[in-house]
Design a protein around this motif. Structure first.
Motif, PDB file in Angstrom:
ATOM      1  N   ASP A 168      10.540 -12.980  26.649  1.00 18.12           N
ATOM      2  CA  ASP A 168       9.593 -12.941  27.764  1.00 18.12           C
ATOM      3  C   ASP A 168       8.351 -12.144  27.418  1.00 18.12           C
ATOM      4  O   ASP A 168       7.234 -12.482  27.858  1.00 18.12           O
ATOM      5  CB  ASP A 168      10.269 -12.353  29.010  1.00 18.12           C
ATOM      6  N   ARG A 169       8.508 -11.089  26.630  1.00 20.05           N
ATOM      7  CA  ARG A 169       7.340 -10.307  26.221  1.00 20.05           C
ATOM      8  C   ARG A 169       6.361 -11.174  25.442  1.00 20.05           C
ATOM      9  O   ARG A 169       5.147 -11.154  25.708  1.00 20.05           O
ATOM     10  CB  ARG A 169       7.775  -9.123  25.358  1.00 20.05           C
ATOM     11  N   ASP A 170       6.882 -11.945  24.486  1.00 19.19           N
ATOM     12  CA  ASP A 170       6.011 -12.805  23.681  1.00 19.19           C
ATOM     13  C   ASP A 170       5.351 -13.879  24.546  1.00 19.19           C
ATOM     14  O   ASP A 170       4.168 -14.204  24.360  1.00 19.19           O
ATOM     15  CB  ASP A 170       6.815 -13.468  22.563  1.00 19.19           C
ATOM     16  N   SER A 214       6.645 -19.724  32.199  1.00 20.35           N
ATOM     17  CA  SER A 214       7.122 -19.525  30.825  1.00 20.35           C
ATOM     18  C   SER A 214       8.014 -18.300  30.693  1.00 20.35           C
ATOM     19  O   SER A 214       8.640 -18.089  29.655  1.00 20.35           O
ATOM     20  CB  SER A 214       5.938 -19.412  29.864  1.00 20.35           C
ATOM     21  N   LEU A 215       8.082 -17.487  31.755  1.00 19.12           N
ATOM     22  CA  LEU A 215       8.901 -16.276  31.752  1.00 19.12           C
ATOM     23  C   LEU A 215      10.217 -16.560  32.470  1.00 19.12           C
ATOM     24  O   LEU A 215      10.241 -17.237  33.491  1.00 19.12           O
ATOM     25  CB  LEU A 215       8.164 -15.133  32.459  1.00 19.12           C
ATOM     26  N   SER A 216      11.300 -15.998  31.968  1.00 16.56           N
ATOM     27  CA  SER A 216      12.596 -16.221  32.608  1.00 16.56           C
ATOM     28  C   SER A 216      12.950 -15.121  33.602  1.00 16.56           C
ATOM     29  O   SER A 216      13.575 -15.365  34.637  1.00 16.56           O
ATOM     30  CB  SER A 216      13.707 -16.314  31.551  1.00 16.56           C
ATOM     31  N   HIS A 217      12.509 -13.886  33.324  1.00 18.42           N
ATOM     32  CA  HIS A 217      12.897 -12.753  34.164  1.00 18.42           C
ATOM     33  C   HIS A 217      11.901 -11.594  34.071  1.00 18.42           C
ATOM     34  O   HIS A 217      11.471 -11.059  35.088  1.00 18.42           O
ATOM     35  CB  HIS A 217      14.295 -12.252  33.756  1.00 18.42           C
ATOM     36  N   TRP A 218      11.546 -11.220  32.848  1.00 11.10           N
ATOM     37  CA  TRP A 218      10.735 -10.034  32.620  1.00 11.10           C
ATOM     38  C   TRP A 218       9.252 -10.371  32.599  1.00 11.10           C
ATOM     39  O   TRP A 218       8.862 -11.498  32.354  1.00 11.10           O
ATOM     40  CB  TRP A 218      11.131  -9.370  31.299  1.00 11.10           C
ATOM     41  N   GLY A 224      17.643 -18.957  36.577  1.00 15.36           N
ATOM     42  CA  GLY A 224      17.234 -17.570  36.432  1.00 15.36           C
ATOM     43  C   GLY A 224      16.309 -17.157  37.560  1.00 15.36           C
ATOM     44  O   GLY A 224      16.018 -17.926  38.476  1.00 15.36           O
ATOM     45  N   LEU A 225      15.821 -15.919  37.475  1.00 18.97           N
ATOM     46  CA  LEU A 225      14.953 -15.384  38.521  1.00 18.97           C
ATOM     47  C   LEU A 225      13.713 -16.245  38.729  1.00 18.97           C
ATOM     48  O   LEU A 225      13.355 -16.582  39.857  1.00 18.97           O
ATOM     49  CB  LEU A 225      14.546 -13.954  38.163  1.00 18.97           C
ATOM     50  N   SER A 251      20.302 -10.479  31.576  1.00 22.44           N
ATOM     51  CA  SER A 251      18.847 -10.624  31.700  1.00 22.44           C
ATOM     52  C   SER A 251      18.118  -9.801  30.639  1.00 22.44           C
ATOM     53  O   SER A 251      17.057 -10.195  30.154  1.00 22.44           O
ATOM     54  CB  SER A 251      18.392 -10.211  33.101  1.00 22.44           C
ATOM     55  N   GLY A 252      18.703  -8.670  30.257  1.00 16.24           N
ATOM     56  CA  GLY A 252      18.083  -7.822  29.252  1.00 16.24           C
ATOM     57  C   GLY A 252      17.961  -8.490  27.896  1.00 16.24           C
ATOM     58  O   GLY A 252      17.085  -8.140  27.093  1.00 16.24           O
ATOM     59  N   GLU A 253      18.819  -9.454  27.629  1.00 15.66           N
ATOM     60  CA  GLU A 253      18.775 -10.178  26.360  1.00 15.66           C
ATOM     61  C   GLU A 253      17.523 -11.043  26.222  1.00 15.66           C
ATOM     62  O   GLU A 253      17.209 -11.517  25.133  1.00 15.66           O
ATOM     63  CB  GLU A 253      20.036 -11.036  26.229  1.00 15.66           C
TER      64      GLU A 253
END
Length: 223
Positions: A197-199, A149-153, A68-69, A190-192
């Protein structure tokens, strides 16, 4: 080798990379582009074609197992932080417009003492750096460019939080780098991950942010 390395993970969008290369060449003289593509990308051959035709010395296409990103960006940023004083994270849907944008964003960091984050106006948000330039000493200190810990967002929220905490975040409103977003399969996938990612972002702010800020301060304090 240029002054700035722009890291751009991409998937299914070779035309965006062609557009990005063209815009960088028209607006910059000393910026290199590092494109990261998964080896199962259905457009892989087109990426090779674009880079062969439009890339110049210093521009690189790396192909590897699917990431991922965050994973792609961190892998390249940590590897190249010793070679470039400044690193940037752009999306493949960003298009630099202002001539000399790279020099201006680098100058903004130097004006803050050589450590920090700067970002242009991309037509969407002013409060967070969706397209960021940062000093590589931050990557060296933390061991990452995008919070792992974040994948994209929310990676840009992390940059903004750290920059504000350190007093080294600069929005260069007069520098324009358009964000030409268009929905496709890549954006859908990515939107999924948005809620997850927010949490993770709020957990980072609550439990780890202060230590990351202290780590950067300690790394950049002489003696």
């Amino acid at each position: 080798m240029g002054d700035l390395l722009v890291i751009v993970p991409s998937r299914g969008r070779p035309k965006n990379i062609a557009r990005l290369l063209d815009s960088i060449r028209k607006t910059s003289l000393s910026t290199d582009l590092y494109v990261c593509v998964d080896d199962d990308d259905p457009e892989l051959q087109q990426y090779h074609y674009v880079m062969d035709e439009a890339g110049r010395d210093g521009d690189i296409l790396e192909v590897g197992s699917r990431k991922g990103l965050t994973e792609w960006t961190n892998e390249i940023a940590v590897r190249r932080a010793g070679e470039y004083q400044y690193l940037a994270s752009f999306g493949d849907d960003h298009v630099p417009i202002t001539p000399g944008w790279d020099k201006a964003l680098i100058r903004a960091i130097n004006d803050m003492g050589g450590t920090g984050f700067s970002y242009p106006w991309d037509g969407t948000r002013e409060d967070i750096p969706e397209a960021v330039v940062m000093s590589s000493n931050i990557v060296k200190a933390l061991g990452w460019m995008c919070e792992p810990s974040l994948s994209h967002w929310y990676v840009d929220n992390v940059w903004a939080d750290i920059g504000r905490a350190l007093g080294c975040l600069r929005h260069c409103r007069v520098i324009k780098v358009d964000h030409v977003w268009k929905g496709d399969q890549t954006s859908k996938e990515s939107g999924e991950k948005t809620l997850t990612d927010r949490d993770a972002y709020y957990q980072w702010r609550k439990t780890r942010m202060i230590n990351d800020v202290k780590t950067i301060i300690k790394f950049n304090t002489p003696g």
